[in-house]
Design an enzyme around this catalytic site. Structure first.
Site, PDB file in Angstrom:
ATOM      1  N   ASP A 102     -35.043  25.209 -18.378  1.00  0.00           N
ATOM      2  CA  ASP A 102     -35.370  24.975 -19.777  1.00  0.00           C
ATOM      3  C   ASP A 102     -34.063  24.919 -20.568  1.00  0.00           C
ATOM      4  OD1 ASP A 102     -37.294  24.795 -21.914  1.00  0.00           O
ATOM      5  OD2 ASP A 102     -37.046  26.923 -22.317  1.00  0.00           O
ATOM      6  N   ARG A 164     -50.656  31.864 -13.190  1.00  0.00           N
ATOM      7  CA  ARG A 164     -49.732  31.551 -12.088  1.00  0.00           C
ATOM      8  C   ARG A 164     -50.468  30.972 -10.882  1.00  0.00           C
ATOM      9  NH1 ARG A 164     -44.770  33.962 -13.374  1.00  0.00           N
ATOM     10  NH2 ARG A 164     -44.868  35.980 -14.396  1.00  0.00           N
TER      11      ARG A 164
HETATM   12  P1  5GP Z   1     -34.057  28.997 -19.383  1.00  0.00           P
HETATM   13  O1  5GP Z   1     -33.149  30.173 -19.176  1.00  0.00           O
HETATM   14  O2  5GP Z   1     -33.671  27.760 -18.619  1.00  0.00           O
HETATM   15  O3  5GP Z   1     -34.283  28.706 -20.830  1.00  0.00           O
HETATM   16  O4  5GP Z   1     -35.474  29.495 -18.985  1.00  0.00           O
HETATM   17  C1  5GP Z   1     -36.028  29.401 -17.795  1.00  0.00           C
HETATM   18  C2  5GP Z   1     -37.211  30.345 -17.761  1.00  0.00           C
HETATM   19  O5  5GP Z   1     -38.002  30.268 -18.965  1.00  0.00           O
HETATM   20  C3  5GP Z   1     -38.118  29.927 -16.658  1.00  0.00           C
HETATM   21  O6  5GP Z   1     -37.763  30.567 -15.457  1.00  0.00           O
HETATM   22  C4  5GP Z   1     -39.470  30.354 -17.188  1.00  0.00           C
HETATM   23  O7  5GP Z   1     -39.672  31.707 -16.857  1.00  0.00           O
HETATM   24  C5  5GP Z   1     -39.374  30.239 -18.686  1.00  0.00           C
HETATM   25  N1  5GP Z   1     -39.936  28.963 -19.196  1.00  0.00           N
HETATM   26  C6  5GP Z   1     -39.284  27.955 -19.803  1.00  0.00           C
HETATM   27  N2  5GP Z   1     -40.104  26.953 -20.121  1.00  0.00           N
HETATM   28  C7  5GP Z   1     -41.333  27.328 -19.708  1.00  0.00           C
HETATM   29  C8  5GP Z   1     -42.618  26.701 -19.725  1.00  0.00           C
HETATM   30  O8  5GP Z   1     -42.859  25.584 -20.204  1.00  0.00           O
HETATM   31  N3  5GP Z   1     -43.640  27.421 -19.180  1.00  0.00           N
HETATM   32  C9  5GP Z   1     -43.478  28.655 -18.642  1.00  0.00           C
HETATM   33  N4  5GP Z   1     -44.527  29.249 -18.131  1.00  0.00           N
HETATM   34  N5  5GP Z   1     -42.275  29.270 -18.581  1.00  0.00           N
HETATM   35  C10 5GP Z   1     -41.217  28.609 -19.109  1.00  0.00           C
END
Ligand code: 5GP
Ligand code: MG
Length: 187
Positions: A102, A164
């Site tokens: 993300d 999940r």
């Molecule tokens: P980042 O550090 O890249 O922003 O976040 C990654 C983490 O955010 C992922 O491992 C997940 O846990 C959560 N996350 C980000 N986007 C989503 C989404 O659309 N759905 C869900 N369930 N989790 C997300």
């Protein structure tokens, strides 16, 4: 379809085809060289379980957990917990596997931490990639699918601990998630 799901984005057959494709890329990259899959809990457990069964190389499996607290004034606070022991990391070739990329903060912080702990190589693989949301520069070496900027659940991905176990990936109805993914997210 679950009553809280607005739309299915990736169905079971499509997910398995994407997992096969990524498994082939990974198999070709390592060419029989042993490595350790480091699965980021909890979200990537479903993807990791399907992925490793499609890779015929000798490999080992380890876990790490990363929880992010997104509602604070300072974004990107991460709580990393390592289940791999020091000798599972030091000098090893690691393939870090997460459910979704993300902002990129989780994968970027985990990769740096594993390298600082002496990993010989850290490659990355994600089930989903949401490039529109990137806050730090980060590209995964392997990814199954790119996804639009929607909050998605299923196939390991949760909302407040639920969904999940859905065998597909879907977007949640707005009435259910109200504000996600800016709400606290526990990977
Ligand atoms: P980042 O550090 O890249 O922003 O976040 C990654 C983490 O955010 C992922 O491992 C997940 O846990 C959560 N996350 C980000 N986007 C989503 C989404 O659309 N759905 C869900 N369930 N989790 C997300
Ligand atoms: Mg996660």
């Amino acid at each position: 379809m679950h009553q809280d799901v607005e739309r299915i984005l990736f169905g079971e057959a499509q997910i398995l085809a994407g997992t096969d494709r990524v498994a082939e890329e990974i198999t070709a990259y390592y060419r029989g060289r042993p490595f350790t899959v480091v699965s980021v809990l909890k979200g990537s457990c479903v993807f990791s379980a399907d992925l490793i069964r499609r890779i015929p190389n000798p490999l080992q499996l380890a876990f790490v957990s990363a929880s992010s607290y997104r509602d604070g004034a300072v974004g990107g606070e991460l709580d990393l917990r390592f289940f791999p022991t020091e000798n599972e990391i030091a000098g090893q070739s690691l393939l870090l596997v997460d459910d979704i990329l993300d902002t990129g903060r989780t994968m970027s912080a985990l990769r740096e931490d594993l390298l600082a702990r002496g990993a010989a190589e850290v490659r990355t693989c994600v089930f989903l990639d949401k490039p529109a949301r990137r806050a730090v520069e980060f590209e995964a070496d392997h990814r199954a699918f790119e996804v639009e900027d929607l909050f998605v659940v299923g196939y390991g991905l949760d909302y407040r601990g639920h969904y999940r176990n859905l065998p597909y990936v879907g977007s949640l109805k707005a009435s259910v998630h109200a504000g996600a993914p800016t709400s606290p997210s526990h990977a």
